[in-house]
Structure formats: structure tokens, C-alpha cells
Design a protein around this motif. Structure first.
Motif, PDB file in Angstrom:
ATOM      1  N   LEU A 113       0.846  -1.204   0.000  1.00 26.39           N
ATOM      2  CA  LEU A 113       0.000   0.000   0.000  1.00 26.39           C
ATOM      3  C   LEU A 113       0.879   1.250   0.000  1.00 26.39           C
ATOM      4  O   LEU A 113       1.945   1.261   0.612  1.00 26.39           O
ATOM      5  CB  LEU A 113      -0.909   0.053   1.233  1.00 26.39           C
ATOM      6  N   ALA A 114       0.406   2.286  -0.665  1.00 30.11           N
ATOM      7  CA  ALA A 114       1.111   3.577  -0.684  1.00 30.11           C
ATOM      8  C   ALA A 114       0.534   4.485   0.402  1.00 30.11           C
ATOM      9  O   ALA A 114      -0.546   4.225   0.936  1.00 30.11           O
ATOM     10  CB  ALA A 114       0.953   4.228  -2.055  1.00 30.11           C
ATOM     11  N   ILE A 115       1.248   5.567   0.700  1.00 30.45           N
ATOM     12  CA  ILE A 115       0.746   6.566   1.655  1.00 30.45           C
ATOM     13  C   ILE A 115      -0.620   7.064   1.176  1.00 30.45           C
ATOM     14  O   ILE A 115      -0.803   7.345   0.002  1.00 30.45           O
ATOM     15  CB  ILE A 115       1.714   7.776   1.750  1.00 30.45           C
ATOM     16  N   GLY A 116      -1.548   7.158   2.087  1.00 31.28           N
ATOM     17  CA  GLY A 116      -2.877   7.667   1.760  1.00 31.28           C
ATOM     18  C   GLY A 116      -3.852   6.589   1.312  1.00 31.28           C
ATOM     19  O   GLY A 116      -5.050   6.837   1.229  1.00 31.28           O
ATOM     20  N   GLU A 117      -3.334   5.391   1.032  1.00 21.59           N
ATOM     21  CA  GLU A 117      -4.242   4.332   0.559  1.00 21.59           C
ATOM     22  C   GLU A 117      -5.089   3.800   1.708  1.00 21.59           C
ATOM     23  O   GLU A 117      -4.708   3.881   2.882  1.00 21.59           O
ATOM     24  CB  GLU A 117      -3.445   3.197  -0.087  1.00 21.59           C
ATOM     25  N   LEU A 118      -6.235   3.255   1.320  1.00 25.04           N
ATOM     26  CA  LEU A 118      -7.191   2.737   2.294  1.00 25.04           C
ATOM     27  C   LEU A 118      -6.767   1.339   2.748  1.00 25.04           C
ATOM     28  O   LEU A 118      -6.658   0.423   1.943  1.00 25.04           O
ATOM     29  CB  LEU A 118      -8.567   2.679   1.619  1.00 25.04           C
ATOM     30  N   ALA A 119      -6.540   1.187   4.058  1.00 25.09           N
ATOM     31  CA  ALA A 119      -6.111  -0.104   4.618  1.00 25.09           C
ATOM     32  C   ALA A 119      -7.275  -0.924   5.142  1.00 25.09           C
ATOM     33  O   ALA A 119      -7.278  -2.149   5.062  1.00 25.09           O
ATOM     34  CB  ALA A 119      -5.096   0.123   5.740  1.00 25.09           C
ATOM     35  N   ILE A 120      -8.266  -0.231   5.713  1.00 22.28           N
ATOM     36  CA  ILE A 120      -9.428  -0.929   6.269  1.00 22.28           C
ATOM     37  C   ILE A 120     -10.654  -0.049   6.102  1.00 22.28           C
ATOM     38  O   ILE A 120     -10.569   1.179   6.225  1.00 22.28           O
ATOM     39  CB  ILE A 120      -9.220  -1.281   7.765  1.00 22.28           C
ATOM     40  N   TRP A 121     -11.773  -0.685   5.796  1.00 21.69           N
ATOM     41  CA  TRP A 121     -13.062   0.002   5.769  1.00 21.69           C
ATOM     42  C   TRP A 121     -14.041  -0.815   6.602  1.00 21.69           C
ATOM     43  O   TRP A 121     -14.089  -2.054   6.482  1.00 21.69           O
ATOM     44  CB  TRP A 121     -13.596   0.116   4.339  1.00 21.69           C
ATOM     45  N   ALA A 122     -14.792  -0.138   7.454  1.00 22.73           N
ATOM     46  CA  ALA A 122     -15.855  -0.808   8.212  1.00 22.73           C
ATOM     47  C   ALA A 122     -17.065   0.091   8.213  1.00 22.73           C
ATOM     48  O   ALA A 122     -16.931   1.320   8.263  1.00 22.73           O
ATOM     49  CB  ALA A 122     -15.404  -1.079   9.649  1.00 22.73           C
ATOM     50  N   GLY A 123     -18.252  -0.488   8.132  1.00 22.45           N
ATOM     51  CA  GLY A 123     -19.474   0.305   8.153  1.00 22.45           C
ATOM     52  C   GLY A 123     -20.617  -0.475   8.776  1.00 22.45           C
ATOM     53  O   GLY A 123     -20.651  -1.707   8.714  1.00 22.45           O
ATOM     54  N   ALA A 124     -21.526   0.265   9.410  1.00 23.25           N
ATOM     55  CA  ALA A 124     -22.703  -0.364  10.021  1.00 23.25           C
ATOM     56  C   ALA A 124     -23.907   0.527   9.808  1.00 23.25           C
ATOM     57  O   ALA A 124     -23.817   1.746   9.981  1.00 23.25           O
ATOM     58  CB  ALA A 124     -22.470  -0.582  11.517  1.00 23.25           C
ATOM     59  N   SER A 125     -25.031  -0.071   9.428  1.00 20.71           N
ATOM     60  CA  SER A 125     -26.280   0.677   9.280  1.00 20.71           C
ATOM     61  C   SER A 125     -27.252   0.248  10.369  1.00 20.71           C
ATOM     62  O   SER A 125     -27.225  -0.890  10.832  1.00 20.71           O
ATOM     63  CB  SER A 125     -26.891   0.436   7.900  1.00 20.71           C
ATOM     64  N   ALA A 126     -28.092   1.200  10.789  1.00 20.50           N
ATOM     65  CA  ALA A 126     -28.988   0.950  11.921  1.00 20.50           C
ATOM     66  C   ALA A 126     -30.173   1.894  11.825  1.00 20.50           C
ATOM     67  O   ALA A 126     -30.139   2.878  11.090  1.00 20.50           O
ATOM     68  CB  ALA A 126     -28.243   1.203  13.234  1.00 20.50           C
ATOM     69  N   ALA A 127     -31.238   1.594  12.608  1.00 21.13           N
ATOM     70  CA  ALA A 127     -32.347   2.538  12.675  1.00 21.13           C
ATOM     71  C   ALA A 127     -31.855   3.860  13.272  1.00 21.13           C
ATOM     72  O   ALA A 127     -32.201   4.929  12.780  1.00 21.13           O
ATOM     73  CB  ALA A 127     -33.490   1.957  13.510  1.00 21.13           C
ATOM     74  N   HIS A 128     -31.030   3.790  14.312  1.00 24.21           N
ATOM     75  CA  HIS A 128     -30.589   5.000  15.018  1.00 24.21           C
ATOM     76  C   HIS A 128     -29.066   5.081  15.090  1.00 24.21           C
ATOM     77  O   HIS A 128     -28.373   4.071  15.049  1.00 24.21           O
ATOM     78  CB  HIS A 128     -31.199   5.027  16.414  1.00 24.21           C
ATOM     79  N   ARG A 129     -28.565   6.297  15.260  1.00 18.52           N
ATOM     80  CA  ARG A 129     -27.136   6.496  15.093  1.00 18.52           C
ATOM     81  C   ARG A 129     -26.281   5.964  16.226  1.00 18.52           C
ATOM     82  O   ARG A 129     -25.112   5.627  16.002  1.00 18.52           O
ATOM     83  CB  ARG A 129     -26.826   7.970  14.809  1.00 18.52           C
ATOM     84  N   ASP A 130     -26.812   5.896  17.459  1.00 15.70           N
ATOM     85  CA  ASP A 130     -26.019   5.328  18.551  1.00 15.70           C
ATOM     86  C   ASP A 130     -25.490   3.952  18.192  1.00 15.70           C
ATOM     87  O   ASP A 130     -24.303   3.665  18.344  1.00 15.70           O
ATOM     88  CB  ASP A 130     -26.879   5.172  19.823  1.00 15.70           C
ATOM     89  N   ALA A 131     -26.371   3.088  17.731  1.00 20.36           N
ATOM     90  CA  ALA A 131     -25.981   1.707  17.426  1.00 20.36           C
ATOM     91  C   ALA A 131     -25.032   1.663  16.236  1.00 20.36           C
ATOM     92  O   ALA A 131     -24.077   0.867  16.225  1.00 20.36           O
ATOM     93  CB  ALA A 131     -27.227   0.858  17.147  1.00 20.36           C
TER      94      ALA A 131
END
Lengths: 156, 80, 156, 80
Positions: free
Chosen positions: A96-114
Motif C-alpha cells: 500500500l502507498a501513503i494515503g491508501e485505504l487499509a481498512i473500511w468498516a461500516g454499520a447501518s442501523a435505525a438510530h445512530r447510537d448503534a
């Protein structure tokens, strides 16, 4: 808009290793759901420095079979622990080069706390449990594997 | 006597000079197997900094060495 | 990779209203910086229900002059409060369909604690302080403006 | 006597039937100005649920009504 059925739930892989550029837009689209009002996501980028040293580049190596199983376990834990609709995580391997994306994680929910809590949980657990190792090359010509001590671990 | 495959990652692989090797071992448990590899290759990492996996699943250091097993020594991880 | 200079810092708008689809990829790209190792972002999507009623669609209306000033103030506060490199937020106005993006916020930082905290701060403050109002249309034909009581407010 | 422009948003606009209006008022402060509009249009929202802005910046209910000012009554917000 995706509505997962029970069969898909068991079959679908929600954690993956990737040896090519991570496609953020496609990953994010897998989380779309009419029941979800919130989506929190995280990107880990290759920084140009670490512990005061200038970093020129790095590579990630994984024990793929175990990394995929453990990553999947982490996302399953997040689905059980938090009131989320769905979650995904991808971690890069290779050069990987500088600035490249190493990890992506995402979660969707009814509400933002979760959504925030689940996204954070996945990132924290992947960093501490999934067998992936970072090899950094520094501006001074040195290079080495990072094997952090538990007490030295820093959020990054 | 067990025939096993041992996988080395990151700094362990650099020190061992190989990513994996087939071994015949009399080590009764995974702990003893790591200690003998550590002596042989001069691994810097003590056992309490590592985890161990057998056939793609985390295992315990006290588990016996089973014939035909694939054993991975897992140094501290640094993903993310 | 962007390196902001001092002049840009004073001129740049980091909060915006938009009456067209929010371009997530472009917004995210504005946060790229070689010093940043972490980027947390949030999307608020139009859900198909609210308080047990089925929602068919909605529109957002803003008091634009004050909304832009207050949004900018919130992002400035986040830059002062947290060790982040940069942050952005965009809120939609006008007619939105179910699943459409209503708000996007993102923050980049050297470490993930600050990125998550700043992103969350911006979303929370925008929802509670920026003069934007939601008008929902329900499946039963009813419609109305949402003017939440402080004690009824829910994270969404 | 002050000549002002008053902006109505969301449910206040629906109740007033206009988004803005020009008024000549003798109201000494913004509180009195809102209360008279509330009486005139039957606004449901009491003053303690609202904020008020003058010329694009938040103001206080006790602030005087200045000639030429643009006054916005801000009902509880629901963005996000």
C-alpha cells in the motif's frame, strides 16, 4: 434497497480480505436498507509517519483462513451486540502507498447510537484480534514488522 | 512422533527464513513445539506475546500436537 | 492528498446545504491528508418509518443564511475540540425519497478516537442546533412538520 | 414604531399562511412581537419552545425590535 432473507443471512460474507483497492461505494451500497436511518463508517488510511518516523510505504500480510474466520466472527458479534441492520468490513493485504485505504468498516442501523458503536467495535476488534501484520518501510531505509505490545497499542 | 506443518508469519517468517515447514516432532504440546522452534531460529518473541492456531482455528498452548495438523504461530497483530 | 494552507483555512466552507444529491465520494476526498490515519463518517438516510408510522417521503426546509452560519460554527467547534485534521458536513434540503441521503458528516484525524468523536459531535450538534425542519408524509395520507420536544428527541 | 420583516418557517409558516411579511410594530421586544403573531395566527408553539434570530444571527427574546430588522422565529429543529 436490500432486504436480506434468512438464507442470505447465513451464507453472506460480511468480512473480507482484499489484495486490490477497496471499493468504498459498493461496500456502502450493501448496507442500504429502508429500515436504516443511520450509517457510520470508518476508513483507516496509511499515514506518512508512525511513532515519529517518516513512513514511505507498507504492506499487510494476513493468515488468510484464520483472518477471514475471525473477521466474520467479529461482524457477527457486532450484529448480536448492537441494534444494527447490517455491517461490513474489508481489510487490505499486499503493498500500500501513503494515503491508501487499509481498512473500511461500516454499520447501518435505525438510530445512530448503534451504528457508531458497532462500527467502532468492529474496527477495534479487527485491529486487536485478526491475524494481519503490518510491515513498514521508513525514510531512513529501515523496515520492520509491527508487533505492538498490548500497553503500547494506540488507536490509529 | 507427529508429522505436522508449521506456518510462520511476519517477523517469525523473517527469522525462520521460511513461510512454512513440515516437521516430525515429539513435542507433546503446542507450547513445547514453539519453544523448540524459538530455540532453533532465535525468535525474539516470548510465548506469552503469541497466540497459536491449529487447522485455521485458535487453539491453546497446552493442546497436544496432533499428527497431520497445520500449526500457526500468531505474533502480535497489527492490522488496521 | 490535500495540504491546506493558512489562507484556505479561513476561506473554506466546511458546512453546506444542498438541494441536489450529496456526492459522498467528493466530500470524502476533501478529507484526504497524508497526516491522517483515520476517517469516520456518518450518513443519515430517510427511513420508511418514524414513531411507528409508515413514511412515504419527506422534505427538508432550512433558514439558509442562519443554517449555514450555525453549521460552519459547529464544524469549527469540532476542529477546536478534537485532534482532527479536517471535517465536513452537508445537509440536504428539498424533497427526498426513502433511502436518500439527508446528511453526511466526516472527520479525518491521526487517530481514530478523535475522528469518531468529532464526527459524532458534528451530527449531534447539527441535529439539535441548525435551523432545518423535516416535513413527513405518511402512508395514511397525513403529513406534518416535526418539532421535537427536547425530551422526545431520539438519536436517528 | 419599527418597520420589520418577519420570517415564518415550517409549522409557523403553514399557520401564518405566508413565509414572510413586512410589519409596522410597536412591540418593544422580540418576545412581545412573537406573542402578538401567536395571537394573530394561532401558533401552537409557546415561546419557550422557540429561538429567535435577527438579521441571520441568533438573538435574545428580550432584545429590542430594531427598525429595518429581519426577524426569524425558529421552531424546534428536526434536521438530520
Amino acid at each position: 434497497m436490500n432486504f436480506r432473507d434468512e438464507h442470505d443471512e447465513r451464507e453472506m460474507k460480511r468480512f473480507a480480505l482484499s489484495d486490490t483497492l477497496i471499493d468504498i461505494a459498493s461496500l456502502r451500497d450493501t448496507l442500504l436498507d429502508a429500515r436504516a436511518g443511520a450509517c457510520a463508517s470508518f476508513e483507516g488510511w496509511v499515514r506518512d509517519h508512525n511513532d515519529g518516523r517518516t513512513v514511505r510505504g507498507l504492506r499487510y500480510e494476513a493468515y488468510a483462513a484464520l483472518a477471514e474466520a475471525e473477521g466474520e466472527r467479529i461482524v457477527d458479534e457486532a450484529l448480536a451486540k448492537f441494534e444494527i441492520v447490517d455491517a461490513r468490513c474489508v481489510h487490505r493485504t499486499g503493498e500500500l502507498a501513503i494515503g491508501e485505504l487499509a481498512i473500511w468498516a461500516g454499520a447501518s442501523a435505525a438510530h445512530r447510537d448503534a451504528a457508531f458503536a458497532a462500527c467502532r467495535y468492529i474496527v477495534d476488534e479487527v485491529k486487536s484480534r485478526v491475524p494481519i501484520w503490518k510491515h513498514e518501510r521508513y525514510a531512513d531505509g529501515a523496515a520492520g514488522w509491527l508487533h505492538p505490545q498490548p500497553e503500547q497499542e494506540k488507536p490509529a | 512422533m507427529a508429522r505436522v506443518t508449521v506456518l510462520y508469519f511476519a517477523s517469525l517468517r523473517d527469522a525462520a527464513g521460511v513461510a512454512s515447514e513440515r516437521l516430525e516432532t515429539e513435542a507433546p504440546d503446542l507450547r513445547t513445539l514453539y519453544e523448540s522452534a524459538r530455540t532453533r531460529y532465535g525468535f525474539a518473541l516470548p510465548i506469552d506475546r503469541l497466540r497459536v492456531a491449529v487447522d485455521g482455528a485458535f487453539a491453546k498452548w497446552g493442546d497436544p500436537v496432533r499428527d497431520g495438523g497445520e500449526i500457526a504461530f500468531i505474533p502480535p497483530v497489527s492490522g488496521g
